[in-house]
Scaffold this motif. Structure first.
Motif, PDB file in Angstrom:
ATOM      1  N   TYR A  68       0.728  -1.380  -0.038  1.00  0.00           N
ATOM      2  CA  TYR A  68       0.008  -0.120  -0.099  1.00  0.00           C
ATOM      3  C   TYR A  68       0.969   0.989  -0.058  1.00  0.00           C
ATOM      4  N   LYS A  69       0.459   2.056  -0.872  1.00  0.00           N
ATOM      5  CA  LYS A  69       1.180   3.513  -0.826  1.00  0.00           C
ATOM      6  C   LYS A  69      -0.024   4.367  -0.935  1.00  0.00           C
ATOM      7  N   GLY A  70      -0.129   5.332   0.037  1.00  0.00           N
ATOM      8  CA  GLY A  70      -1.264   6.286   0.008  1.00  0.00           C
ATOM      9  C   GLY A  70      -1.153   7.365   1.285  1.00  0.00           C
ATOM     10  N   CYS A  71      -1.896   8.029   1.492  1.00  0.00           N
ATOM     11  CA  CYS A  71      -1.854   9.163   2.134  1.00  0.00           C
ATOM     12  C   CYS A  71      -3.257   9.574   3.160  1.00  0.00           C
ATOM     13  N   MET A  72      -2.867   9.833   4.412  1.00  0.00           N
ATOM     14  CA  MET A  72      -4.058  10.117   5.448  1.00  0.00           C
ATOM     15  C   MET A  72      -3.930  11.563   5.585  1.00  0.00           C
ATOM     16  N   GLY A  73      -5.238  12.361   5.163  1.00  0.00           N
ATOM     17  CA  GLY A  73      -5.343  13.668   5.383  1.00  0.00           C
ATOM     18  C   GLY A  73      -4.804  14.284   4.363  1.00  0.00           C
ATOM     19  N   HIS A  74      -4.555  15.792   4.558  1.00  0.00           N
ATOM     20  CA  HIS A  74      -4.183  16.516   3.465  1.00  0.00           C
ATOM     21  C   HIS A  74      -2.689  16.033   2.933  1.00  0.00           C
ATOM     22  N   LYS A  75      -2.533  16.145   1.406  1.00  0.00           N
ATOM     23  CA  LYS A  75      -1.361  15.695   0.933  1.00  0.00           C
ATOM     24  C   LYS A  75      -0.369  16.793   0.670  1.00  0.00           C
ATOM     25  N   ASP A  76       0.690  16.931   0.998  1.00  0.00           N
ATOM     26  CA  ASP A  76       1.574  18.208   0.959  1.00  0.00           C
ATOM     27  C   ASP A  76       3.171  17.599   1.052  1.00  0.00           C
ATOM     28  N   ILE A  77       4.031  18.609   0.944  1.00  0.00           N
ATOM     29  CA  ILE A  77       5.211  18.308   1.000  1.00  0.00           C
ATOM     30  C   ILE A  77       5.716  18.206   2.422  1.00  0.00           C
ATOM     31  N   SER A  78       6.875  17.634   2.789  1.00  0.00           N
ATOM     32  CA  SER A  78       7.583  17.384   3.971  1.00  0.00           C
ATOM     33  C   SER A  78       8.835  18.096   3.835  1.00  0.00           C
ATOM     34  N   ILE A  79       9.171  18.726   5.040  1.00  0.00           N
ATOM     35  CA  ILE A  79      10.274  19.566   5.083  1.00  0.00           C
ATOM     36  C   ILE A  79      11.143  19.231   6.620  1.00  0.00           C
ATOM     37  N   ILE A  80      12.181  18.597   6.223  1.00  0.00           N
ATOM     38  CA  ILE A  80      12.939  18.314   7.458  1.00  0.00           C
ATOM     39  C   ILE A  80      14.334  19.184   7.671  1.00  0.00           C
ATOM     40  N   HIS A  81      14.372  19.989   8.550  1.00  0.00           N
ATOM     41  CA  HIS A  81      15.445  20.956   8.825  1.00  0.00           C
ATOM     42  C   HIS A  81      16.915  20.255   9.207  1.00  0.00           C
ATOM     43  N   ALA A  82      17.706  20.931   8.837  1.00  0.00           N
ATOM     44  CA  ALA A  82      19.131  20.413   9.181  1.00  0.00           C
ATOM     45  C   ALA A  82      19.431  20.638  10.793  1.00  0.00           C
ATOM     46  N   GLU A  83      20.246  19.563  11.376  1.00  0.00           N
ATOM     47  CA  GLU A  83      20.267  19.575  12.811  1.00  0.00           C
ATOM     48  C   GLU A  83      21.384  20.663  12.861  1.00  0.00           C
ATOM     49  N   SER A  84      21.156  21.867  12.773  1.00  0.00           N
ATOM     50  CA  SER A  84      22.115  22.727  13.035  1.00  0.00           C
ATOM     51  C   SER A  84      21.257  24.221  13.122  1.00  0.00           C
ATOM     52  N   ILE A  85      21.893  25.226  14.261  1.00  0.00           N
ATOM     53  CA  ILE A  85      20.938  26.018  14.392  1.00  0.00           C
ATOM     54  C   ILE A  85      21.248  27.239  13.352  1.00  0.00           C
ATOM     55  N   GLY A  86      20.120  27.916  12.813  1.00  0.00           N
ATOM     56  CA  GLY A  86      20.306  28.900  12.042  1.00  0.00           C
ATOM     57  C   GLY A  86      19.756  28.507  10.488  1.00  0.00           C
ATOM     58  N   VAL A  87      19.715  29.326   9.384  1.00  0.00           N
ATOM     59  CA  VAL A  87      18.994  29.260   8.253  1.00  0.00           C
ATOM     60  C   VAL A  87      20.249  28.524   7.215  1.00  0.00           C
ATOM     61  N   GLN A  88      20.033  27.203   6.849  1.00  0.00           N
ATOM     62  CA  GLN A  88      20.850  26.826   5.822  1.00  0.00           C
ATOM     63  C   GLN A  88      20.870  27.457   4.490  1.00  0.00           C
ATOM     64  N   SER A  89      21.888  27.125   3.779  1.00  0.00           N
ATOM     65  CA  SER A  89      21.825  27.902   2.497  1.00  0.00           C
ATOM     66  C   SER A  89      21.465  26.801   1.226  1.00  0.00           C
ATOM     67  N   ALA A  90      21.366  25.568   1.702  1.00  0.00           N
ATOM     68  CA  ALA A  90      21.202  24.652   0.676  1.00  0.00           C
ATOM     69  C   ALA A  90      20.050  23.674   1.100  1.00  0.00           C
ATOM     70  N   VAL A  91      19.465  23.229   0.224  1.00  0.00           N
ATOM     71  CA  VAL A  91      18.392  22.238   0.358  1.00  0.00           C
ATOM     72  C   VAL A  91      18.414  21.028  -0.570  1.00  0.00           C
ATOM     73  N   CYS A  92      18.134  19.861  -0.051  1.00  0.00           N
ATOM     74  CA  CYS A  92      17.915  18.880  -0.854  1.00  0.00           C
ATOM     75  C   CYS A  92      16.636  18.324  -1.380  1.00  0.00           C
ATOM     76  N   LEU A  93      16.173  18.158  -2.380  1.00  0.00           N
ATOM     77  CA  LEU A  93      14.826  18.014  -2.985  1.00  0.00           C
ATOM     78  C   LEU A  93      14.416  16.477  -3.395  1.00  0.00           C
ATOM     79  N   PHE A  94      13.676  15.940  -3.041  1.00  0.00           N
ATOM     80  CA  PHE A  94      13.223  14.308  -3.178  1.00  0.00           C
ATOM     81  C   PHE A  94      11.860  14.222  -3.516  1.00  0.00           C
ATOM     82  N   GLU A  95      11.627  13.223  -4.054  1.00  0.00           N
ATOM     83  CA  GLU A  95      10.146  12.968  -4.883  1.00  0.00           C
ATOM     84  C   GLU A  95       9.491  12.239  -3.686  1.00  0.00           C
ATOM     85  N   GLY A  96      10.004  10.897  -3.211  1.00  0.00           N
ATOM     86  CA  GLY A  96       9.231  10.342  -2.112  1.00  0.00           C
ATOM     87  C   GLY A  96      10.119  10.308  -1.003  1.00  0.00           C
ATOM     88  N   PHE A  97       9.523   9.828   0.314  1.00  0.00           N
ATOM     89  CA  PHE A  97      10.376   9.711   1.421  1.00  0.00           C
ATOM     90  C   PHE A  97      11.258   8.435   1.236  1.00  0.00           C
TER      91      PHE A  97
END
Length: 303
Positions: free
Chosen positions: A172-201
């Motif tokens: 099974y591959k599906g969703c419960m509730g609203h479908k949207d993007i997921s964001i995982i922040h770096a384990e570092s204080i402050g705003v990061q200058s880079a982001v990695c983009l993926f299709e699925g988790f």
């Protein structure tokens, strides 16, 4: 018989020909007592639509070729093909990839939903079958239990920014509730200058597993946030968010949708995008790269 022809044979028909009948049928899922080991409770399941099997007791699964190796006790693919050919089973027509994707992204009504830390052994086995590091899976995912149609189900849960949940298990591959993007922040204080983009988790988890292993194919050399689209259809809604970063590392699939998605981001931010897909160009996606399955392997074998 070649591999492509063999994969058009229904696993359900193969099991029937070998006198294995399902104990119960729940929609697309056919549940058996395992034909490859002794058990009293059925934990061997076949997805009729995908024509794939999964043994929850072993934590392993695959297509008809993988099953044939176990049923016929051989690692010789030619021997498996010969045995299948002699059974003279009917061929089946499988849904197109477009139909599969539409079905996979279904949103179903779920009741009695319970989220908890990831710990259930069959789900751990599923992660292992995808070669995901267990510690990585436990860190970023949860375990979900829910009722649908008066039956109890479970899966791996990955939350998005609208408190919706992406759900995966072997069938099974599906969703419960609203479908949207997921964001995982770096384990570092402050705003990061880079982001990695993926299709699925699963690709994100594969990336973190490869990163943990020190695989140079995924190394980006700087601290990053991570955005998981959970569907390429969500790309448009996160374009503005990507503008906050100096570098956008695209780990999208090596298929038309993935290439079109990377092109869309590149056209929007021509000086920011780094296409990482060339680092796994022989594979469909990051998870296939982790597992080591070459892209279009069956086509090369057929020729």
């Amino acid at each position: 018989m070649n591999i492509a022809t063999a994969k058009s044979i229904s696993i359900i028909d193969l099991l029937a020909a070998l006198s294995h009948e399902p104990v119960r049928i729940n929609g697309d899922r056919y549940c058996y007592r395992s034909p490859i080991r002794n058990e009293t409770e059925p934990s061997f399941c076949v997805s009729k639509k995908r024509n794939e099997w999964y043994d929850f007791g072993l934590g392993q699964g695959g297509d008809i070729i993988n099953l044939g190796k176990r049923l016929f006790e051989t690692n010789d693919v030619s021997a498996v093909l010969s045995r299948l050919d002699k059974l003279n089973l009917n061929k089946v027509v499988h849904p197109s990839e477009k139909v599969r994707v539409a079905t996979a992204q279904s949103v179903v009504k779920m009741e009695k939903v319970h989220l908890q830390p990831l710990q259930y052994n069959p789900l751990m086995s599923y992660l292992r079958s995808r070669h995901i590091d267990i510690a990585v899976g436990m860190k970023y995912c949860k375990e979900i239990w829910y009722t649908h149609g008066k039956k109890r189900y479970f899966g791996i849960a990955f939350e998005n920014i609208q408190n919706g949940v992406e759900i995966r298990n072997p069938y099974y591959k599906g969703c419960m509730g609203h479908k949207d993007i997921s964001i995982i922040h770096a384990e570092s204080i402050g705003v990061q200058s880079a982001v990695c983009l993926f299709e699925g988790f699963m690709d994100f988890l594969s990336f973190k597993t490869l990163e943990k292993q020190g695989d140079e194919r995924v190394c980006v050399g700087e601290l990053c946030d991570y955005i998981v689209l959970n569907s390429v259809a969500n790309l448009q809604r996160c374009l503005q968010r990507l503008g906050a970063y100096e570098h956008v590392y695209c780990f999208l699939d090596n298929d038309k949708a993935g290439m079109d998605g990377c092109r869309m981001v590149s056209n929007t931010y021509p000086t920011k995008v780094i296409d990482m897909s060339d680092n796994y160009r022989e594979y469909k996606d990051v998870n296939d790269c982790l597992i080591g399955r070459e892209k279009y392997e069956w086509k090369r074998k057929e020729t």
